[in-house]
Design an enzyme around this catalytic site. Structure first.
Site, PDB file in Angstrom:
ATOM      1  N   GLU A 154       9.852 -12.498 -53.157  1.00 55.11           N
ATOM      2  CA  GLU A 154      10.442 -13.676 -52.887  1.00 55.11           C
ATOM      3  C   GLU A 154       9.818 -14.026 -51.448  1.00 55.11           C
ATOM      4  O   GLU A 154       9.658 -13.082 -50.507  1.00 55.11           O
ATOM      5  CB  GLU A 154      11.872 -13.903 -52.547  1.00 55.11           C
ATOM      6  CG  GLU A 154      12.489 -13.799 -54.239  1.00 55.11           C
ATOM      7  CD  GLU A 154      13.910 -13.626 -53.954  1.00 55.11           C
ATOM      8  OE1 GLU A 154      14.642 -13.788 -53.074  1.00 55.11           O
ATOM      9  OE2 GLU A 154      14.593 -13.076 -55.199  1.00 55.11           O
ATOM     10  N   LYS A 198      -2.540  20.894   5.501  1.00 55.95           N
ATOM     11  CA  LYS A 198      -2.753  22.325   5.810  1.00 55.95           C
ATOM     12  C   LYS A 198      -3.284  22.990   4.512  1.00 55.95           C
ATOM     13  O   LYS A 198      -2.905  22.822   3.580  1.00 55.95           O
ATOM     14  CB  LYS A 198      -1.378  22.965   5.878  1.00 55.95           C
ATOM     15  CG  LYS A 198      -0.807  22.896   7.412  1.00 55.95           C
ATOM     16  CD  LYS A 198       0.284  23.809   7.694  1.00 55.95           C
ATOM     17  CE  LYS A 198       0.770  23.675   9.039  1.00 55.95           C
ATOM     18  NZ  LYS A 198       2.098  24.186   9.477  1.00 55.95           N
ATOM     19  N   GLU A 246      11.262 -13.849 -42.502  1.00 56.20           N
ATOM     20  CA  GLU A 246      10.868 -14.452 -41.049  1.00 56.20           C
ATOM     21  C   GLU A 246      10.243 -13.352 -40.175  1.00 56.20           C
ATOM     22  O   GLU A 246       9.178 -13.653 -39.505  1.00 56.20           O
ATOM     23  CB  GLU A 246      12.123 -14.947 -40.002  1.00 56.20           C
ATOM     24  CG  GLU A 246      12.723 -16.068 -40.923  1.00 56.20           C
ATOM     25  CD  GLU A 246      11.699 -17.168 -40.801  1.00 56.20           C
ATOM     26  OE1 GLU A 246      10.916 -17.411 -39.926  1.00 56.20           O
ATOM     27  OE2 GLU A 246      11.739 -18.098 -41.741  1.00 56.20           O
ATOM     28  N   ILE A 247      10.563 -12.229 -40.382  1.00 60.46           N
ATOM     29  CA  ILE A 247       9.891 -10.882 -39.681  1.00 60.46           C
ATOM     30  C   ILE A 247       8.505 -10.784 -40.176  1.00 60.46           C
ATOM     31  O   ILE A 247       7.678 -10.743 -39.432  1.00 60.46           O
ATOM     32  CB  ILE A 247      10.651  -9.663 -39.646  1.00 60.46           C
ATOM     33  CG1 ILE A 247      12.037  -9.991 -38.827  1.00 60.46           C
ATOM     34  CG2 ILE A 247       9.939  -8.578 -38.900  1.00 60.46           C
ATOM     35  CD1 ILE A 247      12.822  -8.651 -38.835  1.00 60.46           C
ATOM     36  N   THR A 251       9.555   5.385   8.978  1.00 59.89           N
ATOM     37  CA  THR A 251       9.502   6.419   9.488  1.00 59.89           C
ATOM     38  C   THR A 251      10.510   7.408   8.934  1.00 59.89           C
ATOM     39  O   THR A 251      11.563   6.999   8.228  1.00 59.89           O
ATOM     40  CB  THR A 251       9.734   6.516  11.078  1.00 59.89           C
ATOM     41  OG1 THR A 251       9.306   7.779  11.461  1.00 59.89           O
ATOM     42  CG2 THR A 251      10.936   6.159  11.352  1.00 59.89           C
ATOM     43  N   PRO A 282       8.315   7.990   3.907  1.00 59.66           N
ATOM     44  CA  PRO A 282       8.747   9.702   3.743  1.00 59.66           C
ATOM     45  C   PRO A 282       8.661  10.038   2.597  1.00 59.66           C
ATOM     46  O   PRO A 282       8.796  11.233   2.314  1.00 59.66           O
ATOM     47  CB  PRO A 282      10.360   9.351   4.162  1.00 59.66           C
ATOM     48  CG  PRO A 282      10.697   8.189   4.130  1.00 59.66           C
ATOM     49  CD  PRO A 282       9.744   7.160   4.228  1.00 59.66           C
ATOM     50  N   ASP A 294      -2.489  13.364   3.827  1.00 61.16           N
ATOM     51  CA  ASP A 294      -2.258  14.790   4.344  1.00 61.16           C
ATOM     52  C   ASP A 294      -0.955  15.157   3.417  1.00 61.16           C
ATOM     53  O   ASP A 294      -0.584  14.586   2.566  1.00 61.16           O
ATOM     54  CB  ASP A 294      -1.989  14.720   5.870  1.00 61.16           C
ATOM     55  CG  ASP A 294      -1.145  13.753   6.194  1.00 61.16           C
ATOM     56  OD1 ASP A 294      -0.057  13.727   5.544  1.00 61.16           O
ATOM     57  OD2 ASP A 294      -1.538  13.172   7.307  1.00 61.16           O
ATOM     58  N   GLY A 338       2.194  10.323   5.979  1.00 64.91           N
ATOM     59  CA  GLY A 338       3.654  10.353   5.921  1.00 64.91           C
ATOM     60  C   GLY A 338       4.349   9.418   6.961  1.00 64.91           C
ATOM     61  O   GLY A 338       3.829   9.371   8.239  1.00 64.91           O
ATOM     62  N   MET A 351       9.582  17.451  13.537  1.00 67.84           N
ATOM     63  CA  MET A 351       8.574  18.978  13.721  1.00 67.84           C
ATOM     64  C   MET A 351       9.372  20.005  14.398  1.00 67.84           C
ATOM     65  O   MET A 351       8.760  20.833  15.142  1.00 67.84           O
ATOM     66  CB  MET A 351       7.473  18.636  14.228  1.00 67.84           C
ATOM     67  CG  MET A 351       6.331  17.806  13.421  1.00 67.84           C
ATOM     68  SD  MET A 351       4.774  17.343  14.384  1.00 67.84           S
ATOM     69  CE  MET A 351       5.414  16.064  15.216  1.00 67.84           C
TER      70      MET A 351
HETATM   71  N1  SAH Z   1       4.631  10.064  10.957  1.00 67.69           N
HETATM   72  C1  SAH Z   1       5.641  10.626  10.334  1.00 67.69           C
HETATM   73  C2  SAH Z   1       6.061  11.858  11.262  1.00 67.69           C
HETATM   74  C3  SAH Z   1       4.942  12.976  10.962  1.00 67.69           C
HETATM   75  S1  SAH Z   1       5.325  14.322  12.208  1.00 67.69           S
HETATM   76  C4  SAH Z   1       6.984   9.806  10.121  1.00 67.69           C
HETATM   77  O1  SAH Z   1       6.821   8.742  10.803  1.00 67.69           O
HETATM   78  O2  SAH Z   1       7.748  10.160   9.790  1.00 67.69           O
HETATM   79  C5  SAH Z   1       5.868  15.491  10.582  1.00 67.69           C
HETATM   80  C6  SAH Z   1       7.366  15.698  10.553  1.00 67.69           C
HETATM   81  O3  SAH Z   1       7.875  14.555  10.270  1.00 67.69           O
HETATM   82  C7  SAH Z   1       7.913  16.856   9.922  1.00 67.69           C
HETATM   83  O4  SAH Z   1       7.390  17.930  10.619  1.00 67.69           O
HETATM   84  C8  SAH Z   1       9.358  16.445   9.816  1.00 67.69           C
HETATM   85  O5  SAH Z   1       9.944  16.609  10.842  1.00 67.69           O
HETATM   86  C9  SAH Z   1       9.138  14.921   9.686  1.00 67.69           C
HETATM   87  N2  SAH Z   1       9.244  14.510   8.279  1.00 67.69           N
HETATM   88  C10 SAH Z   1       8.144  13.882   7.831  1.00 67.69           C
HETATM   89  N3  SAH Z   1       8.654  13.433   6.298  1.00 67.69           N
HETATM   90  C11 SAH Z   1       9.572  13.966   5.881  1.00 67.69           C
HETATM   91  C12 SAH Z   1      10.469  13.937   5.091  1.00 67.69           C
HETATM   92  N4  SAH Z   1      10.239  13.391   3.842  1.00 67.69           N
HETATM   93  N5  SAH Z   1      11.657  14.626   5.309  1.00 67.69           N
HETATM   94  C13 SAH Z   1      11.956  15.336   6.245  1.00 67.69           C
HETATM   95  N6  SAH Z   1      11.345  15.329   7.405  1.00 67.69           N
HETATM   96  C14 SAH Z   1      10.197  14.492   7.436  1.00 67.69           C
END
Ligand code: SAH
Length: 479
Positions: free
Chosen positions: A44, A272, A22-23, A333, A227, A250, A303, A385
């Site tokens: 066979e 950065k 079969e296979i 966030t 995040p 970024d 982010g 931050m």
């Molecule tokens: N817009 C982003 C914030 C940007 S400001 C948000 O809504 O999350 C950048 C700061 O966000 C960082 O200095 C840190 O304090 C925080 N941040 C962003 N991503 C992070 C992560 N994965 N873990 C911990 N802190 C985070």
């Protein structure tokens, strides 16, 4: 990747199947469907294999296998249950450099069969590199269920109109836009409904209207990437990520997320460059405008959420000024990600009735916050931050009335494989942060909810699942 994925043309090429059960029947049938000439050799044979003799492209030889059957073959499959024979076929084929597959025997394969989803000319192949064929088949079943059955007809339509569309739009971006709106719009809906003639009519109409020369207009998508864990992206974010041809991102955007943008997109990093130098916001704004004005679809990937300490508002203002169309897509966030993935709720009826998101880094480079309001009891503070200002923050909160025993958590790399949680209180957190080498990106949580840290971990399944996959979260508790 252990195996290189490849679609190969075997039409009218000679293939050999050793085995008559079969296979062997299933494998031979698949080869015949792809248009090859198949020889089946076995002393066979079962009834199904016998029936294949009606197919002119299939030759059945009721004999024992011997090396000479490999003459002129471009591909060999052994589907017998005799180990020594399978090994013999494998070694003979290898000597002649003929690709060989011994069914259900990854050690005796130089190629493997993926699980396949077919939609007309569209073929989707799923492969687990021979390690988990059952998982491959389950994934295939999932794909089968989400891709409309008529999807192949859409590919046929594209094939039929390819040349016509190409001559209607000389610009490749316009051409791509046209096809995307066909595949994701009303034409596709008609095809999926089985109304092929109407679909074709609509496509023709669309071609006429869309191909009138018009001014090129770009667009900007300000998208929150969350995040870090790619599974936290929204569907909308993912869709736009796969549409944009320019990506400006970024340092908070993880490589796994960047990988989900279009491969051929032009990617520009604006994080950065060195320890101290960020690309200035006005240069980022200029980049957005420059590419959008050239007619590109520009993804500004950020982010977390674009409108929470993300300067998305400033970027949107510029776009409004220049009348460039844009969309903003929320992201999770980092405070929300850090909270759930570390098991620290932001509010709780017993400990905290409100939560405040605040930045520890002001425009004038100070950390001059409304300390009186922040030092109220019964609330949770999340400071973005804030790492550089940690000493000031904890001193000021104590000076303005919070007990120095108030718990503090630092969550670094929230939701990522290398998430780290460090616990202390207002009097010792600076020291604890240094000892544990907490670095950016990190959030500071302040409030009684932190006492729940550790108690809610059992239910925090997503984090545990990542842990189970080897991305061990390094979580240290320090009093
Ligand atoms: N817009 C982003 C914030 C940007 S400001 C948000 O809504 O999350 C950048 C700061 O966000 C960082 O200095 C840190 O304090 C925080 N941040 C962003 N991503 C992070 C992560 N994965 N873990 C911990 N802190 C985070």
């Amino acid at each position: 990747m252990d195996y290189f994925p490849l679609f190969t043309d075997i039409k009218q090429k000679e293939c050999l199947v050793v085995g008559g059960g079969e296979i062997a029947f299933r494998k031979a049938s698949a080869l015949l469907r792809a248009g090859s000439n198949v020889t089946i050799v076995a002393p066979e044979i079962c009834d199904n294999v016998q029936d294949l003799a009606e197919n002119a492209a299939c030759k059945i030889v009721q004999q024992k296998y011997q090396n000479s059957f490999l003459d002129n073959k471009i591909l060999v499959i052994a589907a017998t249950d005799i180990r020594s024979l399978n090994e013999q076929v494998f070694s003979d084929a290898n000597d002649r450099n003929i690709p060989v597959n011994v069914v259900d025997n990854p050690d005796l394969c130089t190629f493997i069969f993926p699980a396949i989803v077919e939609r007309g000319p569209m073929t989707i192949a799923v492969c687990s590199n021979g390690n988990a064929p059952v998982l491959g088949r389950l994934l295939r079943a999932k794909i089968e269920s989400i891709i409309p059955f008529q999807y192949g007809r859409l590919a046929e339509l594209a094939q039929k109109y390819r040349a016509k569309v190409k001559s209607a739009f000389s610009n490749t971006n316009q051409r791509r836009d046209f096809w995307e709106s066909v595949f994701e719009g009303k034409v596709a809906e008609k095809v999926f409904d089985g109304e092929f003639e109407q679909a074709e009519e609509m496509l023709n109409q669309k071609l006429e209207t869309d191909s009138f020369p018009q001014e090129q207009r770009g667009e900007v998508y300000l998208v929150g990437a969350g995040p870090g864990d790619p599974e936290l992206l929204t569907f909308k974010a993912l869709r736009l990520m796969q549409q944009a041809d320019v990506v400006i991102y970024d340092r908070l955007v993880t490589p796994e997320i960047l990988d989900l943008t279009r491969r051929d997109a032009h990617k520009i990093y604006v994080g950065k460059k060195s320890k101290y130098h960020c690309v200035p916001q006005k240069d980022i704004n200029s980049l957005l405008l420059e590419y959008a004005e050239k007619g590109h679809r520009v993804l500004r990937l950020k982010g977390g959420d674009p409108f929470i300490f993300g300067r998305g508002g400033e970027e949107a203002e510029e776009l409004v000024k220049r009348q460039i169309p844009f969309q903003v897509v929320p992201g999770i966030t980092s405070a929300a990600g850090a909270s759930t993935y570390s098991g620290i709720p932001l509010t709780h009826r017993d400990y905290s009735h409100s939560v405040t998101f605040v930045t520890g880094h002001l425009k004038n480079d100070t950390c001059d916050l409304n300390w009186k309001a922040l030092a109220q009891p019964g609330q949770t503070l999340v400071i973005y931050m804030g790492l550089a200002g940690l000493a000031t923050i904890s001193t000021q909160l104590v000076n303005h009335g919070l007990p120095d025993s108030t718990p503090v958590a630092l969550v670094q790399n929230a939701t990522r494989g290398n998430q780290k949680v460090v616990i202390g209180n207002l009097s010792n957190i600076e020291k604890v942060a240094k000892e544990n080498e907490v670095v950016s990106p990190a959030l500071i949580f302040v409030g009684e909810v932190i006492n729940l840290y550790g108690t809610l971990k059992q239910t925090n399944q997503s984090r545990q699942m990542s842990d189970a996959h080897g991305n061990l979260a390094l979580e240290r508790k320090s009093a």
